[in-house]
Design an enzyme around this catalytic site. Structure first.
Site, short mmCIF file in Angstrom:
data_model
loop_
_atom_site.label_atom_id
_atom_site.label_comp_id
_atom_site.label_asym_id
_atom_site.label_seq_id
_atom_site.Cartn_x
_atom_site.Cartn_y
_atom_site.Cartn_z
N GLU A 254 -61.59 24.85 -0.23
CA GLU A 254 -62.45 24.35 -1.30
C GLU A 254 -62.52 22.83 -1.30
OE1 GLU A 254 -59.86 27.61 -3.28
OE2 GLU A 254 -59.82 26.39 -1.45
N ALA B 184 -51.67 50.87 24.58
CA ALA B 184 -52.73 51.12 25.57
C ALA B 184 -52.38 52.40 26.30
CB ALA B 184 -52.84 49.95 26.55
N SER C 192 -46.82 50.74 34.41
CA SER C 192 -47.84 50.76 33.37
C SER C 192 -48.93 49.71 33.54
CB SER C 192 -47.19 50.57 32.00
OG SER C 192 -46.54 49.30 31.93
#
Length: 354
Positions: A61, A163, A177
């Protein structure tokens, strides 16, 4: 006067969307503070923009009001989070707004802290500033869901990222992996590493993958997330990447029950860790889900089938006896990222302190 979002116009929603885009420019840089954006509009023209860049710096702000300069009087301020009402490292924004001559303030969502929630809005309304609350509220809350959780639950918001192949596997039986998903999915993970204050993996993930657990897509990124390794074994080689950076010595933890997990999370919260990213493996995922400390899941699904009875599942743990034991997700979203599919959602069995 305090109005709700039903009184908002199309322009109000459009300008709040702009304030949200500004807030996101500080992605991962404001912790433990929230990301906040602000826009000042007078006579239909944008005269000021701002966002909170870092903890201790000017609030959104204030930045937007300074940019507006002498055009601030009788203007409208759009801000994604309720203006603060208490003294901290900066003065209260609500006081600055009242003294600025702004006519109207449109707010995305209220402050989550029960000690402050609504106080800033009340200060504005009592001073004769027109206030509209709840414009794009869901998006404003989601942007700072880590901050909201930390304030309310005194622990980090925990995101479980996994994943997997189409048949739900994260590695071969031998532990290989890399890589299941494509480059675009891995780039998306880097975005969430920037969001996180800490990254947690299991000990077996460290032994098999030797990860760095760092932000790589932004050279010089600071601060890097704290690496945390969950393991009941301490046999880590000093040659592992995590032990080769003296500025990021990994923490090793070994909670053995849901209550110990909750204590661990509250301990992280006391250290101002608001956002925790868990990156596997399957046994760690199972433990955290069972303990109810996972707030959100992010599963990348690759278009490949691994097969094999002994290849490793995305979530391990004990075998359930019935489908009724499955964990249901809410607010599920599905998104295409390159050749992969990203599924996100919120588990319904999350532990809450109240």
């Amino acid at each position: 006067m305090l109005a709700d979002a039903s009184q908002a116009s199309g322009d109000d929603r459009r300008l709040m969307a702009l304030a949200l885009r500004l807030a996101r420019r500080a992605w991962g840089q404001t912790s433990p503070n929230p990301m906040v954006g602000a826009v000042v509009v007078r006579d239909g023209e944008i005269v000021g923009r701002g966002f909170h860049r870092r903890a201790g710096g000017p609030h959104a702000e204030i930045e937007a009001m300074r940019a507006a300069g002498n055009r601030i009087r009788n203007a409208t301020l759009y801000v994604t989070l309720e203006p603060c009402s208490s003294h901290g490292r900066t003065s209260p924004c609500a006081e600055a707004i009242v003294s600025s001559g702004l006519r109207r303030v449109v707010v995305g969502c209220s402050d989550p802290d029960p000690r402050h929630r609504g106080r800033g809005l009340a200060m504005l309304a009592e001073a004769g500033v027109e206030v509209c609350l709840g414009v794009a509220e869901e998006q404003c809350r989601e942007l700072n869901e880590a901050f909201f959780c930390w304030v309310r639950e005194h622990r980090p918001f925990t995101l479980l990222k996994m994943a997997m192949t189409l048949d739900g596997r994260i590695a071969t039986a031998a532990g290989q992996s890399r890589w299941i998903t494509g480059a675009k999915a891995r780039a998306e993970v880097q975005k969430w590493r920037r969001w996180s204050d800490a990254i947690m993996v299991g000990g077996e993930t460290v032994r098999q993958d030797n990860p760095r657990l760092e932000v790589r897509d932004r050279p010089g990124w600071s601060p890097q997330p704290l690496p945390i390794v969950c393991s009941r074994r301490q046999d880590f080689s000093s040659d592992f990447h995590l032990w080769n950076d003296p500025g990021r010595v990994p923490e090793i933890i070994s909670p053995a029950s849901p209550e110990e997990w909750r204590r661990t999370m509250r301990g992280l919260g006391r250290r101002r860790i608001t956002a925790l990213l868990i990156e596997g493996g399957g046994e760690l995922a199972a433990e955290c889900l069972a303990a109810g400390v996972v707030d959100k899941v992010m599963f990348f699904v690759a278009p490949r089938i691994l097969g094999g009875r002994n290849s490793r599942p995305v979530v391990g743990g004990c075998d359930p006896d019935a489908l009724s034991e499955a964990r249901q997700l809410s607010r599920v979203r599905v998104k295409r990222i390159g050749e992969d599919i990203l599924i996100t959602g919120y588990p319904q069995n999350v532990y809450r302190s109240d």
